[in-house]
Design an enzyme around this catalytic site. Structure first.
Site, PDB file in Angstrom:
ATOM      1  N   ASN A   8       0.872  -1.209   0.054  1.00 61.27           N
ATOM      2  CA  ASN A   8      -0.111  -0.184  -0.173  1.00 61.27           C
ATOM      3  C   ASN A   8       0.912   1.256   0.028  1.00 61.27           C
ATOM      4  OD1 ASN A   8      -1.473   2.217   1.110  1.00 61.27           O
ATOM      5  ND2 ASN A   8      -3.262   0.629   1.558  1.00 61.27           N
ATOM      6  N   HIS A  44      -5.595   3.682  -1.535  1.00 60.60           N
ATOM      7  CA  HIS A  44      -6.875   4.104  -1.047  1.00 60.60           C
ATOM      8  C   HIS A  44      -7.111   5.563  -1.327  1.00 60.60           C
ATOM      9  CE1 HIS A  44     -10.021   3.351   2.264  1.00 60.60           C
ATOM     10  NE2 HIS A  44     -10.198   4.229   1.546  1.00 60.60           N
ATOM     11  N   GLU A  76      -8.775   0.329  -2.928  1.00 63.04           N
ATOM     12  CA  GLU A  76      -9.652   0.495  -2.007  1.00 63.04           C
ATOM     13  C   GLU A  76     -10.654   1.813  -1.744  1.00 63.04           C
ATOM     14  OE1 GLU A  76      -6.880   0.383   1.217  1.00 63.04           O
ATOM     15  OE2 GLU A  76      -6.931  -1.832   1.371  1.00 63.04           O
ATOM     16  N   HIS A 198      -4.404  -4.033   7.627  1.00 62.89           N
ATOM     17  CA  HIS A 198      -4.399  -2.843   8.766  1.00 62.89           C
ATOM     18  C   HIS A 198      -3.346  -3.091   9.583  1.00 62.89           C
ATOM     19  CE1 HIS A 198      -6.323   1.138   9.275  1.00 62.89           C
ATOM     20  NE2 HIS A 198      -5.495   0.939  10.325  1.00 62.89           N
TER      21      HIS A 198
HETATM   22  C1  LIG Z   1      -8.540  -0.268   4.345  1.00 66.23           C
HETATM   23  C2  LIG Z   1      -7.366  -0.387   5.043  1.00 66.23           C
HETATM   24  O1  LIG Z   1      -7.199  -0.681   6.407  1.00 66.23           O
HETATM   25  C3  LIG Z   1      -6.336   0.361   4.595  1.00 66.23           C
HETATM   26  O2  LIG Z   1      -6.088  -0.015   3.410  1.00 66.23           O
HETATM   27  C4  LIG Z   1      -6.484   1.671   4.358  1.00 66.23           C
HETATM   28  O3  LIG Z   1      -5.812   2.143   3.182  1.00 66.23           O
HETATM   29  C5  LIG Z   1      -5.991   2.752   5.444  1.00 66.23           C
HETATM   30  O4  LIG Z   1      -5.975   4.027   5.053  1.00 66.23           O
HETATM   31  P1  LIG Z   1      -5.056   5.021   5.345  1.00 66.23           P
HETATM   32  O5  LIG Z   1      -3.750   4.627   4.573  1.00 66.23           O
HETATM   33  O6  LIG Z   1      -5.772   6.388   4.858  1.00 66.23           O
HETATM   34  O7  LIG Z   1      -4.703   5.023   6.858  1.00 66.23           O
HETATM   35  N1  LIG Z   2      -5.750  -2.941   3.385  1.00 69.79           N
HETATM   36  C1  LIG Z   2      -4.937  -2.788   4.410  1.00 69.79           C
HETATM   37  C2  LIG Z   2      -3.774  -1.808   3.643  1.00 69.79           C
HETATM   38  O1  LIG Z   2      -4.051  -1.697   2.211  1.00 69.79           O
HETATM   39  C3  LIG Z   2      -2.519  -1.159   4.417  1.00 69.79           C
HETATM   40  O2  LIG Z   2      -3.181  -0.825   5.588  1.00 69.79           O
HETATM   41  P1  LIG Z   2      -1.717  -0.482   6.390  1.00 69.79           P
HETATM   42  O3  LIG Z   2      -0.628  -1.465   6.302  1.00 69.79           O
HETATM   43  O4  LIG Z   2      -1.486   0.790   6.021  1.00 69.79           O
HETATM   44  O5  LIG Z   2      -2.302  -0.479   7.998  1.00 69.79           O
END
Ligand SMILES: CC(=O)[C@@H](O)[C@H](O)COP(=O)(O)O
Ligand SMILES: NCC(=O)COP(=O)(O)O
Length: 246
Positions: A8, A44, A76, A198
């Site tokens: 991510n 996201h 997301e 997460h």
């Molecule tokens: C869905 C999830 O738990 C994460 O992928 C989300 O992308 C966290 O968002 P932020 O990076 O804005 O905290």
């Molecule tokens: N869906 C979880 C994600 O994409 C990343 O979450 P995080 O590792 O930034 O808490």
């Protein structure tokens, strides 16, 4: 089969947005992640573009299509009409739908499938008809799993935030792992695949994968980016892949 790692890039984008400058580069770090074996990239794009910008989404789609065919893009978001139009334009391999309010600081809960499965089902079908796999963000609650199945989704993504927060309490960690594992077992028994994400880290991921060996994919950003600041993105991706069994 190893659990697939989707990196991510939200945190990279948030660092970039501090100044009106193009570095750190979201596509640049996405390239390093994929070059070092990550299966895919996740973003996201929130309505306020606090980190990932809508322009990043197109850039990352182009990166994967031109340099990493076979890798996956996971986008997301809350299924507003604007979000659905974005993903139908970009066509990620996977869409992960979350019930986030625009004002939320981060994603901190899954869907209430019991009351929302009828609302979600046509959205799931719309995205699947566009060739996208659909994953729905889910709390570790076994009694919600049948309702999740009733949406027609391909996967659930277990919200692992509560688990990530137990890093200082072994007993609480074990309890959260069991809640997550029982929910995953129920989803798999109904024919769904299971993702997780997460607040996962290289420290807490091994116990989760040991309890859920068929975990299809983890999407990790915050903890992975923190490690990348210390060890570099290439070495950090390699460390996470080793934990994922790659
Ligand atoms: C869905 C999830 O738990 C994460 O992928 C989300 O992308 C966290 O968002 P932020 O990076 O804005 O905290
Ligand atoms: N869906 C979880 C994600 O994409 C990343 O979450 P995080 O590792 O930034 O808490």
């Amino acid at each position: 089969m190893a659990t697939q790692l989707s990196v991510n890039l939200n945190a990279i984008a948030q660092l970039r947005n501090r100044r009106d400058l193009p570095w750190p580069s979201v596509t640049g770090f996405g390239r390093i992640a994929l070059q070092n074996g990550a299966h895919g990239l996740t973003v996201h794009p929130r309505p306020d573009e606090r980190h990932t910008r809508f322009s990043d989404v197109g850039d990352l789609r182009a990166l994967i299509d031109t340099e990493f065919p076979g890798c996956e893009f996971n986008i997301e978001g809350n299924p507003t009409e604007d979000f659905l139009a974005l993903v139908e334009q970009v066509r990620p391999e996977q869409v992960t739908l979350v019930p986030d309010d625009p004002a939320q600081a981060t994603s901190d809960h899954g869907w209430d499938f019991r009351s929302q499965h009828n609302m979600l089902a046509p959205i799931v079908a719309r995205l699947q008809s566009g060739g996208m796999r659909v994953s729905l963000f889910a709390d570790a609650e076994v009694d919600q799993v049948q309702w999740a199945k009733d949406t027609g989704c391909d996967r659930i993504e277990l919200y692992t935030g509560p688990y990530g927060g137990t890093y200082a309490n072994e007993a609480a960690m074990r309890a959260e792992i069991e809640r997550l594992g029982n929910t995953a077992d129920a989803a798999i028994a109904l024919g769904m695949e299971v993702n997780a994400g997460h607040d996962l880290t290289v420290a807490n991921l091994p116990a989760l994968i040991e309890r859920i060996p068929t975990l299809a994919e983890v999407s990790i950003g915050h903890g992975l980016t923190a490690d990348a600041l210390e060890y570099g993105m290439a070495a950090t991706v390699s460390r996470f892949l080793k934990v994922c069994g790659a």
